[in-house]
Design a protein around this motif. Sequence first.
Motif, PDB file in Angstrom:
ATOM      1  N   LYS A  71      35.241  49.510  41.079  1.00 47.07           N
ATOM      2  CA  LYS A  71      34.529  48.337  41.593  1.00 47.07           C
ATOM      3  C   LYS A  71      33.236  48.082  40.814  1.00 47.07           C
ATOM      4  O   LYS A  71      32.780  46.946  40.703  1.00 47.07           O
ATOM      5  CB  LYS A  71      34.240  48.508  43.095  1.00 47.07           C
ATOM      6  CG  LYS A  71      33.782  47.211  43.708  1.00 47.07           C
ATOM      7  CD  LYS A  71      33.951  47.059  45.197  1.00 47.07           C
ATOM      8  CE  LYS A  71      33.523  45.628  45.551  1.00 47.07           C
ATOM      9  NZ  LYS A  71      33.291  45.386  46.943  1.00 47.07           N
ATOM     10  N   ALA A  72      32.647  49.162  40.274  1.00 45.69           N
ATOM     11  CA  ALA A  72      31.395  49.027  39.525  1.00 45.69           C
ATOM     12  C   ALA A  72      31.588  48.333  38.178  1.00 45.69           C
ATOM     13  O   ALA A  72      30.666  47.708  37.670  1.00 45.69           O
ATOM     14  CB  ALA A  72      30.769  50.406  39.305  1.00 45.69           C
ATOM     15  N   ILE A  73      32.775  48.459  37.592  1.00 47.83           N
ATOM     16  CA  ILE A  73      32.937  47.918  36.234  1.00 47.83           C
ATOM     17  C   ILE A  73      33.821  46.672  36.153  1.00 47.83           C
ATOM     18  O   ILE A  73      33.806  45.985  35.137  1.00 47.83           O
ATOM     19  CB  ILE A  73      33.484  48.987  35.261  1.00 47.83           C
ATOM     20  CG1 ILE A  73      34.833  49.525  35.746  1.00 47.83           C
ATOM     21  CG2 ILE A  73      32.481  50.121  35.068  1.00 47.83           C
ATOM     22  CD1 ILE A  73      35.645  50.163  34.659  1.00 47.83           C
ATOM     23  N   VAL A  74      34.601  46.402  37.199  1.00 48.88           N
ATOM     24  CA  VAL A  74      35.463  45.212  37.148  1.00 48.88           C
ATOM     25  C   VAL A  74      34.610  43.983  37.460  1.00 48.88           C
ATOM     26  O   VAL A  74      33.827  43.984  38.406  1.00 48.88           O
ATOM     27  CB  VAL A  74      36.637  45.331  38.144  1.00 48.88           C
ATOM     28  CG1 VAL A  74      37.338  43.984  38.321  1.00 48.88           C
ATOM     29  CG2 VAL A  74      37.620  46.388  37.663  1.00 48.88           C
ATOM     30  N   GLU A  75      34.744  42.951  36.630  1.00 46.94           N
ATOM     31  CA  GLU A  75      33.913  41.760  36.804  1.00 46.94           C
ATOM     32  C   GLU A  75      34.712  40.519  37.116  1.00 46.94           C
ATOM     33  O   GLU A  75      34.189  39.554  37.650  1.00 46.94           O
ATOM     34  CB  GLU A  75      33.123  41.493  35.523  1.00 46.94           C
ATOM     35  CG  GLU A  75      32.020  42.481  35.285  1.00 46.94           C
ATOM     36  CD  GLU A  75      31.057  41.940  34.243  1.00 46.94           C
ATOM     37  OE1 GLU A  75      30.194  41.129  34.617  1.00 46.94           O
ATOM     38  OE2 GLU A  75      31.187  42.311  33.068  1.00 46.94           O
ATOM     39  N   ARG A  96      39.366  46.398  30.494  1.00 50.58           N
ATOM     40  CA  ARG A  96      38.065  46.861  30.978  1.00 50.58           C
ATOM     41  C   ARG A  96      37.975  48.385  30.928  1.00 50.58           C
ATOM     42  O   ARG A  96      36.922  48.939  30.644  1.00 50.58           O
ATOM     43  CB  ARG A  96      37.901  46.360  32.429  1.00 50.58           C
ATOM     44  CG  ARG A  96      36.624  46.652  33.117  1.00 50.58           C
ATOM     45  CD  ARG A  96      35.414  45.932  32.569  1.00 50.58           C
ATOM     46  NE  ARG A  96      35.634  44.539  32.289  1.00 50.58           N
ATOM     47  CZ  ARG A  96      34.656  43.693  31.956  1.00 50.58           C
ATOM     48  NH1 ARG A  96      33.400  44.096  31.904  1.00 50.58           N
ATOM     49  NH2 ARG A  96      34.946  42.430  31.678  1.00 50.58           N
ATOM     50  N   ALA A  99      25.305  50.004  39.219  1.00 53.38           N
ATOM     51  CA  ALA A  99      26.494  49.312  39.751  1.00 53.38           C
ATOM     52  C   ALA A  99      27.369  50.281  40.548  1.00 53.38           C
ATOM     53  O   ALA A  99      27.976  49.892  41.552  1.00 53.38           O
ATOM     54  CB  ALA A  99      27.290  48.667  38.623  1.00 53.38           C
TER      55      ALA A  99
END
Lengths: 394, 394
Positions: free
Chosen positions: B115-119, B172, B272
């Motif tokens: 969740k921290a890296i998916v944009e 990602r 994040a």
Amino acid sequence: MANKEMYALGSQGSAIRELFAYGQAQATKVGKENVFDFSIGNPTVPAPSCIRESIEHILATRESAAIHGYTAAAGDLAVRKGLADYMNQTYDAGVGADNFYMTCGAAASLTISLKAIVEDPDDEIIVVAPFFPEYTVFIANAGAKKVMLPPDTDHFQIKLDELEAAITPHTRALIVNSPNNPAGTVYSRETMEKVAAILTKKSAEIGHTIYLISDEPYREITYDGLEILYMPAIYPDTLVCYSYSKSLSLPGERIGYILVPDSVSDKDVYPAVCGAGRSMGFVCAPHLFQDVVLQCLGKTSDMSIYDDNRKLLYNGLKDMGYDCVYPQGAFYLFVKSPEPDAKAFSDKAKALNLLIVPADSFGCPGYVRVSYCVEADMIRRSFAAFQKLIDQYK
Amino acid sequence: MANKEMYALGSQGSAIRELFAYGQAQATKVGKENVFDFSIGNPTVPAPSCIRESIEHILATRESAAIHGYTAAAGDLAVRKGLADYMNQTYDAGVGADNFYMTCGAAASLTISLKAIVEDPDDEIIVVAPFFPEYTVFIANAGAKKVMLPPDTDHFQIKLDELEAAITPHTRALIVNSPNNPAGTVYSRETMEKVAAILTKKSAEIGHTIYLISDEPYREITYDGLEILYMPAIYPDTLVCYSYSKSLSLPGERIGYILVPDSVSDKDVYPAVCGAGRSMGFVCAPHLFQDVVLQCLGKTSDMSIYDDNRKLLYNGLKDMGYDCVYPQGAFYLFVKSPEPDAKAFSDKAKALNLLIVPADSFGCPGYVRVSYCVEADMIRRSFAAFQKLIDQYK
């Protein structure tokens, strides 16, 4: 290359955490005894002795895998069965093991429940000000929109006309938190019966169920012999979110549950709770503490300490001329700021090493929250500073 | 009126859980000693004695609030500091307390990291077959798309050409799991160096970092003196997801961490991670077990038991003529089905009360997973059934 929304959430401090950190730093400068930290809701009353005794008993009598192994995703069956029996004895709840999903604390109970019932990005979740600020974060996580009811600053119940007016075809749920953080009030049976009537009427009107999410970490912390309501008996489509953080002084152990009673009309809700838990990685709540709470059912920390603090603080501040909301539950005193800007008031308090939280982030500007899960002696020692503070407004 | 996707997740059983439940039911009919359950990866080796000793020590020497109170959202500072020191001594990691986010187990480590890296909903996460089936669920929770690399059934390493071809401007992250569940193999330094070169080259080409998410719950369970790789030393943009479930036999206690080393180029990733934890309700990992793992750093359960089981099962099945992948780590033996349909093979095994999991849901049809975190005696007693099973193909 990191998610911007998550970055913002992780880097922005909360008003509460900032005050707490300030207090810790200030204590090293002026001495711990000269800082009066009323910022945090971290229980100070020790966990009851049954907690330690159950841990020791479990360690002494079970094999490692039976203590620390995986339980079923929804939680150990014997734990959920015991919990159901307890709820039936106490509230005549008519529930069984399969109505419970054990969770990793109150926050998990809420994020899982919300994710289980939100279907569409236009879905709306109604919250009642003042409310716990993390609701905003949890509703966003579920992909829904927050709709806030303004505070009823006369009685800190729920403005019923405003509730009725706020419901739209997109309304999915109403979150209530009673006993309330931060107001310290308890919604009366009368209030909840009227809320139930509105939700029932509007559910029929809009053509789908509006859920009541009852966030109850302070359930057992009520005063003056006040009745504890079993919400599903008042409104059938209720999901109860519970945590043992406050009642057993176990906030760090992350143990709680979601109760989806059979009265919830859509039988898909419980499986959806299981699915939402699974999707976020919340299966199998911490095992040792599942068994510990089973062995401590019906026990609480010594609530008389909070009650003594409550009387001491409420009476002390009232005598000085503060306008205080009478606290019926939880361990927060809600005080009207003597000037419209509660942040400015809180800053003046801070200059006296008195740490109280402006309630703007709780959706209730013009008020401050004073946590009394602190040492009684600190309350007494703080009175001189509280007096100096209000003198500035005379 | 419940979320359909969550309902589906919560009501659909996994192949593993179904087999396990079948085994429990069958045991009541034919006797526990006549069911050979190799379905579940629940550690059977007891937790090391330091676990019980630390719990007892903590209970005996600390106040209730210091044992069970909230820690910082990212975890207790002393715990993260101790963990950093341990990682520096063991892997020359060059990390500090602020590189760690303590989590509620391996699943939480993954859902938070993702969740921290998916944009963006078009973001792609690459997984390498065979892979842990819940990756699919966790990637969906983060709002991204799963891209699967086919298995390298020659060596169960990573098909490098396929990896390079799978990377798009939407890529990602790549998730690797070594030692691997279900293949029992370990990615070699050579493999990981080649993977790192590809990720570096392609990151430059597509104009943004591709993260490596290294899912390492089996890190310490390797055999034959195999080297344990510290992944950030091979590829700087690595997030390490760890859990103590397997190494300390604590799967039910939900304790692990995310390590975001300073080598990660975007300094927004750690905040994040904190934000993603907060959004899902994952702040403050279970407190008592944070302190327990601190006191047990560097300790593990007795891994020689798994090693003995490994040799017993691998040699036994090989001698009967099964085509087995040589197990280098974790506690799974990966066996080629003698017929193309591993589900049909698993069903024939089931008829002999031999419970082995077809690997279709792991992205590797034609194979079965045999968990050897079981009693050695059950392995010995199962051989007659394994013999009968393969005789059906002769």
